[in-house]
Design a protein around this motif. Structure first.
Motif, mmCIF file in Angstrom:
data_model
loop_
_atom_site.group_PDB
_atom_site.id
_atom_site.type_symbol
_atom_site.label_atom_id
_atom_site.label_comp_id
_atom_site.label_asym_id
_atom_site.label_seq_id
_atom_site.Cartn_x
_atom_site.Cartn_y
_atom_site.Cartn_z
ATOM 1 N N LEU A 132 0.823 -1.238 0.109
ATOM 2 C CA LEU A 132 0.079 -0.139 -0.032
ATOM 3 C C LEU A 132 0.870 1.206 -0.012
ATOM 4 C CD1 LEU A 132 -2.514 -0.973 2.550
ATOM 5 C CD2 LEU A 132 -2.945 -0.972 0.423
ATOM 6 N N PRO A 133 0.410 2.241 -0.790
ATOM 7 C CA PRO A 133 1.147 3.480 -0.446
ATOM 8 C C PRO A 133 1.269 4.046 0.890
ATOM 9 C CG PRO A 133 -0.911 3.929 -1.720
ATOM 10 C CD PRO A 133 -0.802 2.433 -1.587
ATOM 11 N N PRO A 134 2.156 4.962 1.266
ATOM 12 C CA PRO A 134 2.240 5.344 2.441
ATOM 13 C C PRO A 134 0.969 6.259 3.028
ATOM 14 C CG PRO A 134 4.238 6.050 1.198
ATOM 15 C CD PRO A 134 3.157 5.417 0.386
ATOM 16 N N GLY A 135 0.161 6.904 2.107
ATOM 17 C CA GLY A 135 -0.918 7.615 2.517
ATOM 18 C C GLY A 135 -2.007 7.029 2.032
ATOM 19 N N ALA A 136 -2.251 5.594 2.201
ATOM 20 C CA ALA A 136 -3.501 4.790 1.841
ATOM 21 C C ALA A 136 -4.677 5.317 2.151
ATOM 22 C CB ALA A 136 -3.266 3.417 1.960
ATOM 23 N N SER A 137 -5.838 5.441 1.471
ATOM 24 C CA SER A 137 -7.068 5.973 2.149
ATOM 25 C C SER A 137 -7.654 4.693 2.800
ATOM 26 C CB SER A 137 -8.037 6.314 0.881
ATOM 27 O OG SER A 137 -8.252 5.087 0.206
ATOM 28 N N VAL A 171 -7.377 -5.534 3.687
ATOM 29 C CA VAL A 171 -7.951 -6.363 4.487
ATOM 30 C C VAL A 171 -9.031 -7.484 3.704
ATOM 31 C CG1 VAL A 171 -9.512 -6.578 6.412
ATOM 32 C CG2 VAL A 171 -7.643 -4.688 6.265
ATOM 33 N N LEU A 172 -9.813 -7.025 2.977
ATOM 34 C CA LEU A 172 -10.775 -8.018 2.279
ATOM 35 C C LEU A 172 -9.939 -8.855 1.585
ATOM 36 C CD1 LEU A 172 -13.630 -8.754 2.046
ATOM 37 C CD2 LEU A 172 -13.626 -7.247 -0.066
ATOM 38 N N ARG A 173 -9.241 -8.301 0.752
ATOM 39 C CA ARG A 173 -8.315 -9.481 -0.189
ATOM 40 C C ARG A 173 -7.563 -10.415 0.780
ATOM 41 N NH1 ARG A 173 -6.776 -4.731 -3.195
ATOM 42 N NH2 ARG A 173 -8.002 -4.432 -4.824
ATOM 43 N N MET A 174 -7.032 -10.055 1.820
ATOM 44 C CA MET A 174 -6.271 -10.860 2.890
ATOM 45 C C MET A 174 -7.228 -12.027 3.323
ATOM 46 S SD MET A 174 -3.628 -8.271 4.485
ATOM 47 C CE MET A 174 -3.354 -9.204 5.822
ATOM 48 N N ARG A 175 -8.293 -11.478 3.746
ATOM 49 C CA ARG A 175 -9.272 -12.499 4.136
ATOM 50 C C ARG A 175 -9.836 -13.330 3.416
ATOM 51 N NH1 ARG A 175 -13.426 -8.489 7.451
ATOM 52 N NH2 ARG A 175 -12.171 -7.963 9.177
ATOM 53 N N LEU A 176 -9.980 -13.020 2.083
ATOM 54 C CA LEU A 176 -10.233 -13.962 0.901
ATOM 55 C C LEU A 176 -9.160 -14.958 0.719
ATOM 56 C CD1 LEU A 176 -12.250 -11.505 -1.439
ATOM 57 C CD2 LEU A 176 -13.408 -13.317 -0.081
ATOM 58 N N GLU A 177 -7.984 -14.471 0.517
ATOM 59 C CA GLU A 177 -6.981 -15.344 0.298
ATOM 60 C C GLU A 177 -6.946 -16.354 1.505
ATOM 61 O OE1 GLU A 177 -3.491 -17.203 -1.145
ATOM 62 O OE2 GLU A 177 -5.277 -15.787 -2.164
ATOM 63 N N MET A 178 -7.108 -15.995 2.746
ATOM 64 C CA MET A 178 -7.039 -16.772 3.939
ATOM 65 C C MET A 178 -7.863 -17.772 4.076
ATOM 66 S SD MET A 178 -6.992 -16.023 8.002
ATOM 67 C CE MET A 178 -5.392 -15.256 8.059
#
Length: 99
Positions: A6-11, A19-26
């Motif tokens: 993620l860029p340093p100033g992520a919205s 977080v959703l992508r990480m949950r789906l991958e898990m």
């Protein structure tokens, strides 16, 4: 699993997406693991059948079959079962492997 960059100033929206992508991958990995756990006995049986047809099955299989036959069959009937087993084993081993 790799963490998303993620860029340093992520919205907040970008953070939620990550977080959703990480949950789906898990979840995908959990489902894959469960499927592997459930299908492992089937794989073992298939591999054992292939080893039996190739002639590399353990010798205890033949000994176990003979012992079981001796224990379960009447004293006079074991010769018939032994003769049948000696006929069927080469035929079963000659069967081509299933794909």
């Amino acid at each position: 699993m790799t963490t998303p960059t993620l860029p340093p100033g992520a919205s907040p929206r970008q953070l939620r997406k990550a977080v959703l992508r990480m949950r789906l991958e898990m979840r995908r990995q959990e489902v894959r693991h469960e499927v592997l756990q459930l299908t492992s006995p089937l794989r073992q049986v298939r591999e054992y059948g292939q080893r039996l047809r190739q002639g590399t099955a353990p010798f205890w299989l033949a000994g176990g079959a003979a012992t079981l036959t001796a224990l379960l069959v009447r004293k006079q009937g074991w010769r018939r079962w032994l003769r049948l087993a000696l006929i069927l084993i080469p035929l079963l081993r000659r069967r081509p492997p299933m794909r």
